[in-house]
Design a protein around this motif. Structure first.
Motif, PDB file in Angstrom:
ATOM      1  N   ASP A 362       0.838  -1.195   0.000  1.00  0.00           N
ATOM      2  CA  ASP A 362       0.000   0.000   0.000  1.00  0.00           C
ATOM      3  C   ASP A 362       0.874   1.246   0.000  1.00  0.00           C
ATOM      4  O   ASP A 362       1.999   1.236   0.531  1.00  0.00           O
ATOM      5  CB  ASP A 362      -0.911   0.004   1.235  1.00  0.00           C
ATOM      6  CG  ASP A 362      -1.934   1.115   1.208  1.00  0.00           C
ATOM      7  OD1 ASP A 362      -2.451   1.414   0.110  1.00  0.00           O
ATOM      8  OD2 ASP A 362      -2.223   1.705   2.263  1.00  0.00           O
ATOM      9  N   THR A 363       0.376   2.290  -0.631  1.00  0.00           N
ATOM     10  CA  THR A 363       1.012   3.601  -0.565  1.00  0.00           C
ATOM     11  C   THR A 363      -0.042   4.623  -0.164  1.00  0.00           C
ATOM     12  O   THR A 363      -1.201   4.515  -0.560  1.00  0.00           O
ATOM     13  CB  THR A 363       1.643   4.015  -1.911  1.00  0.00           C
ATOM     14  OG1 THR A 363       0.629   4.054  -2.925  1.00  0.00           O
ATOM     15  CG2 THR A 363       2.735   3.050  -2.324  1.00  0.00           C
ATOM     16  N   GLU A 364       0.368   5.589   0.631  1.00  0.00           N
ATOM     17  CA  GLU A 364      -0.574   6.607   1.107  1.00  0.00           C
ATOM     18  C   GLU A 364       0.111   7.973   1.108  1.00  0.00           C
ATOM     19  O   GLU A 364       1.240   8.114   1.607  1.00  0.00           O
ATOM     20  CB  GLU A 364      -1.052   6.273   2.525  1.00  0.00           C
ATOM     21  CG  GLU A 364      -2.044   7.283   3.086  1.00  0.00           C
ATOM     22  CD  GLU A 364      -2.442   6.969   4.520  1.00  0.00           C
ATOM     23  OE1 GLU A 364      -3.262   7.726   5.084  1.00  0.00           O
ATOM     24  OE2 GLU A 364      -1.934   5.971   5.075  1.00  0.00           O
ATOM     25  N   VAL A 365      -0.574   8.955   0.541  1.00  0.00           N
ATOM     26  CA  VAL A 365      -0.049  10.314   0.522  1.00  0.00           C
ATOM     27  C   VAL A 365      -0.212  10.919   1.910  1.00  0.00           C
ATOM     28  O   VAL A 365      -1.314  10.945   2.475  1.00  0.00           O
ATOM     29  CB  VAL A 365      -0.780  11.182  -0.531  1.00  0.00           C
ATOM     30  CG1 VAL A 365      -0.358  12.639  -0.404  1.00  0.00           C
ATOM     31  CG2 VAL A 365      -0.484  10.664  -1.926  1.00  0.00           C
ATOM     32  N   MET A 366       0.910  11.381   2.469  1.00  0.00           N
ATOM     33  CA  MET A 366       0.892  12.059   3.757  1.00  0.00           C
ATOM     34  C   MET A 366       1.525  13.430   3.574  1.00  0.00           C
ATOM     35  O   MET A 366       1.959  13.791   2.479  1.00  0.00           O
ATOM     36  CB  MET A 366       1.629  11.225   4.809  1.00  0.00           C
ATOM     37  CG  MET A 366       1.087   9.810   4.952  1.00  0.00           C
ATOM     38  SD  MET A 366       1.895   8.829   6.227  1.00  0.00           S
ATOM     39  CE  MET A 366       1.261   9.607   7.700  1.00  0.00           C
ATOM     40  N   GLU A 367       1.558  14.183   4.634  1.00  0.00           N
ATOM     41  CA  GLU A 367       2.096  15.540   4.526  1.00  0.00           C
ATOM     42  C   GLU A 367       3.564  15.501   4.090  1.00  0.00           C
ATOM     43  O   GLU A 367       4.414  14.947   4.772  1.00  0.00           O
ATOM     44  CB  GLU A 367       1.966  16.281   5.860  1.00  0.00           C
ATOM     45  CG  GLU A 367       2.410  17.737   5.790  1.00  0.00           C
ATOM     46  CD  GLU A 367       2.211  18.468   7.107  1.00  0.00           C
ATOM     47  OE1 GLU A 367       2.579  19.640   7.179  1.00  0.00           O
ATOM     48  OE2 GLU A 367       1.674  17.851   8.050  1.00  0.00           O
ATOM     49  N   ASP A 368       3.819  16.066   2.915  1.00  0.00           N
ATOM     50  CA  ASP A 368       5.169  16.186   2.362  1.00  0.00           C
ATOM     51  C   ASP A 368       5.847  14.846   2.119  1.00  0.00           C
ATOM     52  O   ASP A 368       7.077  14.750   2.158  1.00  0.00           O
ATOM     53  CB  ASP A 368       6.068  17.062   3.255  1.00  0.00           C
ATOM     54  CG  ASP A 368       5.667  18.523   3.206  1.00  0.00           C
ATOM     55  OD1 ASP A 368       5.009  18.913   2.219  1.00  0.00           O
ATOM     56  OD2 ASP A 368       5.998  19.271   4.133  1.00  0.00           O
ATOM     57  N   GLY A 369       5.071  13.787   1.875  1.00  0.00           N
ATOM     58  CA  GLY A 369       5.728  12.516   1.601  1.00  0.00           C
ATOM     59  C   GLY A 369       4.755  11.429   1.202  1.00  0.00           C
ATOM     60  O   GLY A 369       3.537  11.560   1.346  1.00  0.00           O
TER      61      GLY A 369
END
Length: 523
Positions: A362-369
């Motif tokens: 899984d990949t998840e967009v987080m703050e600045d990364g």
């Protein structure tokens, strides 16, 4: 006459993606020439894609699973059984058109070989197919104004320009790179009777564009199990790390391009051969790498943002153009140190081989990364003190997570992530505990879609003189929030240069509360 000079921008846009899972299940009869199956020791598989056909809103993928099984026969010796399972999978891709570019990625998620009886084996596998679709389109955007001949009727035009950073796909190219090597047994190894098992894995592959070519380097990890020559000779193995480097001629490549390259090992072969003395002590190794290259070029384009004239009425037609810009290109290293316990630990003598596969869950967009979660599947081959079963294997899944830095990333960002394995070691620590150390590479190319208003056309007409005469020739003005010199000059039918001269300004910037004297431009 007012004409706009336009630039045709050839763009590629991500159109969508789809994922499908294929379940393979088949039974295989052990040939009469081979021993009965007593125990399966190792199994491995490779996916080969034969064709990808683009149909209306769906793809048809044809391929096969080539598998190899190392088993212990009823008589105690090791033997290898190979076979293949063909598959054809239709994948629905809404909106897919014939001219779209399709990128297919595949992964063998699971392979399980089981014993039905001593003469029949079952092979089950799960294959994930991931489709990404891009489409090409052209945008005509105004970049300059041609007002024709300088006459009294010629529009006197004020122009506001802006720069837009755009990433375009400069090149798509597939090529192959061959590695040939001769391996020689060390002096303490017996001659080769026949090869039982062979593996090749890529480690730490990097690519870099330079003018006219693509450079690549890395390591090819080779592991071979063979039957020693002579009656009663023990099973032997060798493990070699073969560094390689080379280049592929690609005339269109320049060193300022940003690469997104996937590398697959599409062919591998090892054959035993006699040395100069006629003894079977050498092996010819042949491997072919396929490079699927996509290279981006970053351009800064100057577009027209706004126009107005001090002696003509201009009517502008605008539209929206969407581009991609490169948000980040980041090669990250995720280090793993983990201790795992193996079964039957008291009988383990030594680990003779380990290999790993990186799987992204899984990949998840987080703050600045971009937060990445996955597992490192580690397979270990080890020797035991059990004479009846001297070689055994174990598979351990080691979870990992990592945050790849990508300032400015958001839910609209298009992330192209290529994982790889750079280093792996498995060392016995005592008490059946194995320490696994690994370095996973995470190569991220993040594209940010941006949509801009562009001027498509402009028409000019005579100025409304009555309206112009009613405007005051000189006014005082207090700068409001959101104002700029451009907006003020356009509103009061003058020019930025005139405003700056009248107010003694040296910079094209104002702030709320500034007081200005505005003089109407007479043409």
């Amino acid at each position: 006459m007012l004409e706009l000079l336009k630039k045709n921008i050839h763009m590629n846009r991500w159109k969508g993606n789809a994922t499908s899972q294929v379940t393979l299940d088949d039974d295989f009869i052990v040939p009469d020439s081979m021993d009965d199956v007593d125990q399966i020791i190792l199994s491995s598989g490779e996916i080969t894609i034969d064709s990808v056909k683009n149909q209306a809103e769906r793809l048809v993928v044809r391929g096969k699973l080539d598998f190899t099984i190392l088993y212990r026969g009823a008589e105690g010796g090791l033997q290898t059984l190979s076979g293949s399972i063909n598959f054809e999978e239709p994948i629905n891709v809404p909106g897919l058109e014939e001219q779209d570019y399709v990128q297919l990625m595949w992964e063998l998620e699971d392979l399980n070989a089981g014993i039905i009886n001593s003469r029949k084996l079952s092979v089950k596998a799960l294959v994930t197919l991931q489709v990404k679709v891009e489409t090409a389109y052209d945008v005509d955007a105004a970049v300059e104004v041609d007002t024709g001949l300088e006459t009294t009727d010629c529009p006197q035009v004020e122009i506001l320009r802006r720069n837009v950073d755009v990433a375009t796909i400069a090149l798509r190219h597939k090529d192959t790179f061959r590695i040939k090597e001769n391996l020689t047994l060390s002096g303490n190894k017996p001659n080769i009777d026949h090869i039982l098992w062979s593996e090749m894995k890529l480690r730490g592959v990097t690519t870099r564009p330079v003018d006219g070519k693509m450079l690549l380097d890395g390591e090819l990890m080779v592991f071979v199990i063979y039957q020693g020559e002579g009656e009663g000779a023990p099973i032997q193995w060798i493990e070699e790390s073969i560094p390689f480097e080379g280049e592929l001629a690609v005339s269109e490549v320049t060193d300022d391009m940003v690469p997104s390259v996937t590398v697959h090992l599409i062919h591998k072969d090892i054959e035993a051969k006699p040395d100069s003395d006629g003894e079977m002590r050498e092996m010819d190794m042949d491997a072919v790498l396929e490079l699927d290259m996509k290279l981006y070029r970053e351009d800064s384009m100057e577009l027209l943002s706004d126009l107005y004239s001090t002696n003509r009425e201009l009517s502008l037609q605008t539209g929206e153009a969407c581009f991609d810009k490169i948000l980040t290109k980041n090669m990250s290293k995720c280090k793993i140190v983990e201790k795992v316990s193996l079964q039957n630990a008291d009988r383990i003598l030594q680990i003779c081989h380990s290999e790993g596969t990186v799987k992204i869950d899984d990949t998840e967009v987080m703050e600045d990364g971009l937060h990445v979660e996955g597992v490192l599947e580690v397979r270990m081959l080890y020797l035991t003190s059990d004479d009846a079963q001297p070689i055994q294997s174990a598979v351990e899944d080691i979870p990992f997570h990592y945050l790849i830095e990508a300032p400015g990333i958001n839910a609209d960002t298009i992330c192209q992530l290529n994982p790889g394995l750079e280093q792996l070691s498995a060392v016995m620590m005592g008490g059946g505990v194995v320490e696994v150390k690994a370095t996973i590479s995470l190569d991220l190319l993040a594209l940010q879609p941006i949509c801009e208003q562009v001027i498509i056309s402009a028409a000019d007409a005579p100025m409304d003189l009555d309206h112009l005469q009613k405007l005051p020739g000189i006014v005082g003005y207090i700068v409001q929030p959101g104002d700029s010199l451009w907006k003020i000059a356009k509103k009061f039918h003058t020019t930025i240069d005139t405003v700056m001269t009248a107010n003694g300004l040296t910079e094209k910037s104002v702030k709320p509360g500034d007081r200005l004297i505005l003089v109407k431009e007479l043409s």
